[in-house]
Write an enzyme that holds these catalytic residues in place. Structure first.
Site, PDB file in Angstrom:
ATOM      1  N   SER A  28      26.423  28.392  17.595  1.00  0.00           N
ATOM      2  CA  SER A  28      25.880  28.959  18.691  1.00  0.00           C
ATOM      3  C   SER A  28      24.922  29.968  18.418  1.00  0.00           C
ATOM      4  O   SER A  28      25.435  31.158  17.620  1.00  0.00           O
ATOM      5  CB  SER A  28      26.980  29.303  19.473  1.00  0.00           C
ATOM      6  OG  SER A  28      27.731  28.707  20.335  1.00  0.00           O
ATOM      7  N   HIS A  59      22.693  25.187  23.686  1.00  0.00           N
ATOM      8  CA  HIS A  59      22.926  24.220  22.384  1.00  0.00           C
ATOM      9  C   HIS A  59      21.625  23.005  22.463  1.00  0.00           C
ATOM     10  O   HIS A  59      21.817  22.547  23.368  1.00  0.00           O
ATOM     11  CB  HIS A  59      24.171  23.769  22.540  1.00  0.00           C
ATOM     12  CG  HIS A  59      25.338  24.645  21.893  1.00  0.00           C
ATOM     13  ND1 HIS A  59      26.451  24.212  21.347  1.00  0.00           N
ATOM     14  CD2 HIS A  59      25.353  25.948  22.453  1.00  0.00           C
ATOM     15  CE1 HIS A  59      27.261  25.426  21.479  1.00  0.00           C
ATOM     16  NE2 HIS A  59      26.697  26.321  21.788  1.00  0.00           N
ATOM     17  N   HIS A  81      31.295  19.448  20.617  1.00  0.00           N
ATOM     18  CA  HIS A  81      32.941  20.376  20.510  1.00  0.00           C
ATOM     19  C   HIS A  81      33.697  19.329  21.002  1.00  0.00           C
ATOM     20  O   HIS A  81      33.473  18.664  22.244  1.00  0.00           O
ATOM     21  CB  HIS A  81      32.674  21.830  21.271  1.00  0.00           C
ATOM     22  CG  HIS A  81      31.898  22.676  20.622  1.00  0.00           C
ATOM     23  ND1 HIS A  81      30.494  22.591  20.924  1.00  0.00           N
ATOM     24  CD2 HIS A  81      31.804  23.468  19.749  1.00  0.00           C
ATOM     25  CE1 HIS A  81      29.962  23.494  20.408  1.00  0.00           C
ATOM     26  NE2 HIS A  81      30.698  24.321  19.532  1.00  0.00           N
ATOM     27  N   TYR A  83      35.989  20.322  23.144  1.00  0.00           N
ATOM     28  CA  TYR A  83      36.246  20.660  24.415  1.00  0.00           C
ATOM     29  C   TYR A  83      35.310  20.101  25.340  1.00  0.00           C
ATOM     30  O   TYR A  83      35.737  20.250  26.515  1.00  0.00           O
ATOM     31  CB  TYR A  83      36.308  22.393  24.704  1.00  0.00           C
ATOM     32  CG  TYR A  83      35.010  23.043  24.376  1.00  0.00           C
ATOM     33  CD1 TYR A  83      33.768  22.953  24.930  1.00  0.00           C
ATOM     34  CD2 TYR A  83      34.876  23.824  23.219  1.00  0.00           C
ATOM     35  CE1 TYR A  83      32.609  23.448  24.650  1.00  0.00           C
ATOM     36  CE2 TYR A  83      33.645  24.459  22.864  1.00  0.00           C
ATOM     37  CZ  TYR A  83      32.542  24.199  23.520  1.00  0.00           C
ATOM     38  OH  TYR A  83      31.434  24.902  23.354  1.00  0.00           O
ATOM     39  N   GLU A  84      34.380  19.701  24.962  1.00  0.00           N
ATOM     40  CA  GLU A  84      33.508  18.876  25.948  1.00  0.00           C
ATOM     41  C   GLU A  84      33.998  17.658  26.328  1.00  0.00           C
ATOM     42  O   GLU A  84      33.566  17.055  27.252  1.00  0.00           O
ATOM     43  CB  GLU A  84      31.930  18.670  25.047  1.00  0.00           C
ATOM     44  CG  GLU A  84      31.400  19.934  24.984  1.00  0.00           C
ATOM     45  CD  GLU A  84      30.096  19.737  24.075  1.00  0.00           C
ATOM     46  OE1 GLU A  84      29.146  19.256  24.899  1.00  0.00           O
ATOM     47  OE2 GLU A  84      29.961  20.202  22.998  1.00  0.00           O
ATOM     48  N   ALA A 111      29.521  30.696  15.309  1.00  0.00           N
ATOM     49  CA  ALA A 111      29.911  31.949  15.927  1.00  0.00           C
ATOM     50  C   ALA A 111      31.482  32.086  16.229  1.00  0.00           C
ATOM     51  O   ALA A 111      31.917  31.108  16.377  1.00  0.00           O
ATOM     52  CB  ALA A 111      29.252  32.269  17.415  1.00  0.00           C
ATOM     53  N   MET A 209      35.875  27.430  17.769  1.00  0.00           N
ATOM     54  CA  MET A 209      36.151  26.152  18.447  1.00  0.00           C
ATOM     55  C   MET A 209      35.529  24.938  17.839  1.00  0.00           C
ATOM     56  O   MET A 209      35.277  23.780  18.268  1.00  0.00           O
ATOM     57  CB  MET A 209      35.648  26.149  20.107  1.00  0.00           C
ATOM     58  CG  MET A 209      36.331  27.446  20.820  1.00  0.00           C
ATOM     59  SD  MET A 209      35.504  27.407  22.378  1.00  0.00           S
ATOM     60  CE  MET A 209      36.185  29.065  22.754  1.00  0.00           C
ATOM     61  N   SER A 210      35.179  25.154  16.523  1.00  0.00           N
ATOM     62  CA  SER A 210      34.542  24.082  15.924  1.00  0.00           C
ATOM     63  C   SER A 210      34.968  24.088  14.424  1.00  0.00           C
ATOM     64  O   SER A 210      35.916  24.648  13.969  1.00  0.00           O
ATOM     65  CB  SER A 210      33.152  24.369  15.955  1.00  0.00           C
ATOM     66  OG  SER A 210      32.609  25.520  15.513  1.00  0.00           O
ATOM     67  N   ASN A 233      31.984  38.657  18.250  1.00  0.00           N
ATOM     68  CA  ASN A 233      32.790  39.806  18.978  1.00  0.00           C
ATOM     69  C   ASN A 233      34.211  39.920  18.316  1.00  0.00           C
ATOM     70  O   ASN A 233      34.376  38.875  17.374  1.00  0.00           O
ATOM     71  CB  ASN A 233      33.104  38.809  20.388  1.00  0.00           C
ATOM     72  CG  ASN A 233      33.616  37.491  20.093  1.00  0.00           C
ATOM     73  OD1 ASN A 233      33.110  36.888  19.956  1.00  0.00           O
ATOM     74  ND2 ASN A 233      35.312  37.439  20.372  1.00  0.00           N
ATOM     75  N   HIS A 245      30.656  34.432  27.029  1.00  0.00           N
ATOM     76  CA  HIS A 245      29.493  33.716  26.051  1.00  0.00           C
ATOM     77  C   HIS A 245      28.348  34.423  25.942  1.00  0.00           C
ATOM     78  O   HIS A 245      27.600  34.370  24.811  1.00  0.00           O
ATOM     79  CB  HIS A 245      29.342  32.465  26.797  1.00  0.00           C
ATOM     80  CG  HIS A 245      28.311  31.334  25.923  1.00  0.00           C
ATOM     81  ND1 HIS A 245      28.770  30.942  24.521  1.00  0.00           N
ATOM     82  CD2 HIS A 245      27.287  30.684  26.243  1.00  0.00           C
ATOM     83  CE1 HIS A 245      27.959  30.030  24.093  1.00  0.00           C
ATOM     84  NE2 HIS A 245      27.043  29.722  25.169  1.00  0.00           N
TER      85      HIS A 245
HETATM   86  N1  HPA Z   1      37.229  32.628  20.216  1.00  0.00           N
HETATM   87  C1  HPA Z   1      36.771  31.333  20.060  1.00  0.00           C
HETATM   88  N2  HPA Z   1      35.580  31.168  19.699  1.00  0.00           N
HETATM   89  C2  HPA Z   1      34.606  31.963  19.751  1.00  0.00           C
HETATM   90  C3  HPA Z   1      34.905  33.233  19.878  1.00  0.00           C
HETATM   91  C4  HPA Z   1      36.360  33.653  20.219  1.00  0.00           C
HETATM   92  O1  HPA Z   1      36.511  34.932  20.333  1.00  0.00           O
HETATM   93  N3  HPA Z   1      33.721  33.942  19.536  1.00  0.00           N
HETATM   94  C5  HPA Z   1      32.912  33.098  19.498  1.00  0.00           C
HETATM   95  N4  HPA Z   1      33.223  31.756  19.413  1.00  0.00           N
END
Ligand code: HPA
Length: 270
Positions: A28, A59, A81, A83-84, A111, A209-210, A233, A245
């Site tokens: 990302s 993306h 991903h 989750y998709e 990310a 998440m990947s 973050n 996001h």
């Molecule tokens: N959690 C999960 N996936 C992420 C995060 C997070 O805080 N930041 C960027 N991708």
């Protein structure tokens, strides 16, 4: 699944016969590294029959083939991903394809949220290991014997050799990277503070998440893997801020210059 891989490979080979040495997955907000290479061909995921196409805004979805310096690379600009709604075997199909195209070394990027309190948004983290307890293994189902063994070893998913190269390359680029364990959850929701406390006690340093599932599939095939997380973050409860996001993308954008320099250097040394 092996037949599906072969038909995707055939579909790509009808468009280009480029043989990469290194495969790179851009996470990302990190996709613009692809603009720095000498491009020889691009193949849109949607033009590969049976290929999973990402639905996440921002993306891109394509393979970019070309040279980073003089090294032939294939770049995944955008990934899919879990989750998709795709099966785990579809999620890892693109990475497996990079292996079948000839890439022996894989660089995974993403990310991620920082769990380790010593991290800050904007840090780069070398992935030293991972935890995937929250997601199904991409290797569940009949084993694809053509790719690897039923019970593959996972004691060194992230190659020490490549990890050393990232450390040295970072020093040369004037970057002080963090290092740690990446924990994969399914998403798409961000985690709760209690889940982050759990991941921290498990030994996790960053959450996303990947990536970990892709690393597993690549190791199953015997590819050499390394990974870099951009800490966009601090994870839920570590920071008091709500997560979104947009913040993830904005931090990734800010880090993009340093990230691109590091990746170019790593590819040239690998
Ligand atoms: N959690 C999960 N996936 C992420 C995060 C997070 O805080 N930041 C960027 N991708």
């Amino acid at each position: 699944m092996y037949n599906k891989l072969q038909s995707c490979l055939k579909s790509i080979r009808e468009k280009t016969d480029f043989k990469p040495e290194v495969g790179l997955v851009l996470g990302s907000g990190l996709g613009d590294f692809a603009e720095t290479i000498k491009t020889e061909a691009t193949v849109e995921y949607k033009d590969i029959e049976g290929f999973p196409v990402s639905t996440v805004k921002g993306h891109k979805g394509r393979f970019v083939f070309g040279y980073s310096g003089d090294i032939p690379v294939v770049i995944m600009q955008g990934r899919v991903h879990y989750y998709e709604g795709y099966s785990m075997s579809d999620v890892v199909l693109p990475v497996r394809l990079m292996g079948l195209m000839g890439a022996k070394k894989i660089i995974l990027t993403n990310a991620a949220g920082g769990i380790n309190p010593k991290f800050s948004a904007g840090d780069l983290m070398i992935i030293t290991d991972h935890i995937t307890t929250g997601v199904p293994s991409p290797l569940i189902g009949p084993n694809i014997e053509e790719l690897g063994t039923r019970f593959p070893d996972m004691s060194e998913v992230y190659s020490r050799r490549m990890t050393d190269i990232i450390r040295k390359s970072a020093a040369e680029c004037g970057i002080a990277p963090k290092e740690g364990v990446y924990v994969q959850f399914t998403g798409p929701n961000y985690e709760t503070p209690a889940e982050i406390r759990m991941a921290s006690r498990w030994g996790g340093d960053a959450v996303g998440m990947s990536t970990a599932c892709e690393a597993m599939a690549a190791r199953h095939m015997g590819l050499e893997v390394c990974g870099i997380s951009c800490i966009t973050n601090m994870a839920a409860g570590i920071s008091q801020n709500m997560l979104n996001h947009k913040e993830v993308q904005e931090t990734a954008d800010k880090v993009s210059g340093r990230f691109k320099a590091l990746i170019s250097k790593v590819i040239s040394e690998i």
